[in-house]
Design an enzyme around this catalytic site. Structure first.
Site, mmCIF file in Angstrom:
data_model
loop_
_atom_site.group_PDB
_atom_site.id
_atom_site.type_symbol
_atom_site.label_atom_id
_atom_site.label_comp_id
_atom_site.label_asym_id
_atom_site.label_seq_id
_atom_site.Cartn_x
_atom_site.Cartn_y
_atom_site.Cartn_z
ATOM 1 N N ASP A 26 0.820 -1.216 0.000
ATOM 2 C CA ASP A 26 0.000 0.000 0.000
ATOM 3 C C ASP A 26 0.854 1.266 0.000
ATOM 4 O O ASP A 26 1.942 1.290 0.573
ATOM 5 C CB ASP A 26 -0.913 -0.021 1.249
ATOM 6 C CG ASP A 26 -2.053 0.955 1.120
ATOM 7 O OD1 ASP A 26 -2.302 1.464 0.011
ATOM 8 O OD2 ASP A 26 -2.709 1.226 2.138
ATOM 9 N N GLY A 27 0.325 2.287 -0.629
ATOM 10 C CA GLY A 27 0.962 3.602 -0.582
ATOM 11 C C GLY A 27 1.652 4.002 -1.879
ATOM 12 O O GLY A 27 2.268 5.064 -1.950
ATOM 13 N N ASN A 74 -10.270 -3.887 -6.231
ATOM 14 C CA ASN A 74 -9.477 -2.894 -6.962
ATOM 15 C C ASN A 74 -9.990 -2.626 -8.381
ATOM 16 O O ASN A 74 -9.597 -1.638 -9.007
ATOM 17 C CB ASN A 74 -7.990 -3.287 -7.012
ATOM 18 C CG ASN A 74 -7.260 -3.052 -5.701
ATOM 19 O OD1 ASN A 74 -6.302 -3.757 -5.374
ATOM 20 N ND2 ASN A 74 -7.688 -2.062 -4.938
#
Ligand code: FPP
Length: 245
Positions: A26-27, A74
């Site tokens: 993540d990120g 997603n």
């Protein structure tokens, strides 16, 4: 690099290395935006970092690394971003095939691959087959993966078998119907980027996993950051519902 005592491969000795680490990648988007780059550039750095961390895991003796690359949710992202991630995966797989002999990492994919492009599905089968002979780290990429979806699919398959055989069900038996059937449960689940949730990742398998959260964004999650997580893990007492001594 810190040296951690290795486990004997079967047990999860306190102060030893986890046998299985799972990471939510993540990120990437925020990392890229902070640098004035498109979000997709973040995914590209994120994919490269997966290679770095896989190699580091192999170097220090981690047996399994599982990453959450693309969830069943997603697909809600803008089509351009989804397409960019799928293209990146193709690129990653092509490179993986080329670098296979060098990296010697066993690659496996967990999730419902049936909706991916035929080209991607073919590449995935090829990479899994070629890399199956390597016995260093096994890197599992969760793709079109969601825990709830995995559990529902497992329940449906079990119900079919039950009709045919009447086979009784217990936790161990049910685990055999999951994508992760031949992989031990993760000892340590890491989520970078300052979010504090599991987001439908390995929910059955992480029932007794140790959790580690950091503000660092995935593309900046270096081997030194993994050392910090391992250091933290090394102080945890794993009780599995038992009493603290
Ligand atoms: C989450 O970051 C990341 C994703 C949804 C995609 C991750 C995919 C890759 C790294 C590419 C392929 C992977 C491999 C393993 C070859 P985010 O976009 O949600 O970041 P944000 O929270 O900062 O927006």
């Amino acid at each position: 690099m810190k040296i951690f005592k290795k486990t004997d491969g079967e047990s999860n000795v306190i102060n030893g290395l986890p046998r299985h680490i799972a990471i939510i990648l993540d990120g990437n988007g925020r990392w890229a935006q902070k640098k004035g780059m498109p979000r997709t550039a973040g995914h590209s750095y994120g994919a490269e970092n997966f290679r770095t961390i896989s190699k580091y895991c192999k170097e220090i003796g981690i047996k399994y690394l599982t990453v959450y690359a693309f969830s069943t949710e997603n697909w809600k992202r803008p089509k351009a971003e989804v397409d960019a991630i799928m293209n990146l995966l193709e690129k990653y797989l092509l490179e993986a095939i080329e670098k296979m002999e060098n990296d010697r990492i066993k690659l496996k994919f967990l999730g419902d691959m049936s909706v991916l492009s035929p080209k991607l599905q073919k590449m995935i089968s090829e990479v899994e087959e070629i890399s199956s002979r390597y016995d260093g780290v096994q890197a599992n990429i969760c793709l079109n993966y969601g825990s709830r979806d995995e559990i529902v699919k497992a329940a449906i398959r079990y119900a079919e078998d039950y009709k045919a055989t009447g086979k009784a069900l217990n936790e161990e038996e049910f685990s055999r119907y999951l994508y992760s059937c031949d992989i031990p449960d993760p000892d340590l689940v890491i989520r970078p980027s300052g979010e504090y949730r599991l987001s439908n990742f390995l929910m059955w398998q992480s029932a007794y996993s140790e959790l580690y959260f950091t503000e660092v964004l995935w593309p900046d999650f270096t081997p030194e950051e993994l050392d910090k997580a391992l250091e933290s893990y090394s102080h945890r007492k794993r009780l599995y519902g038992g009493l603290r001594k």
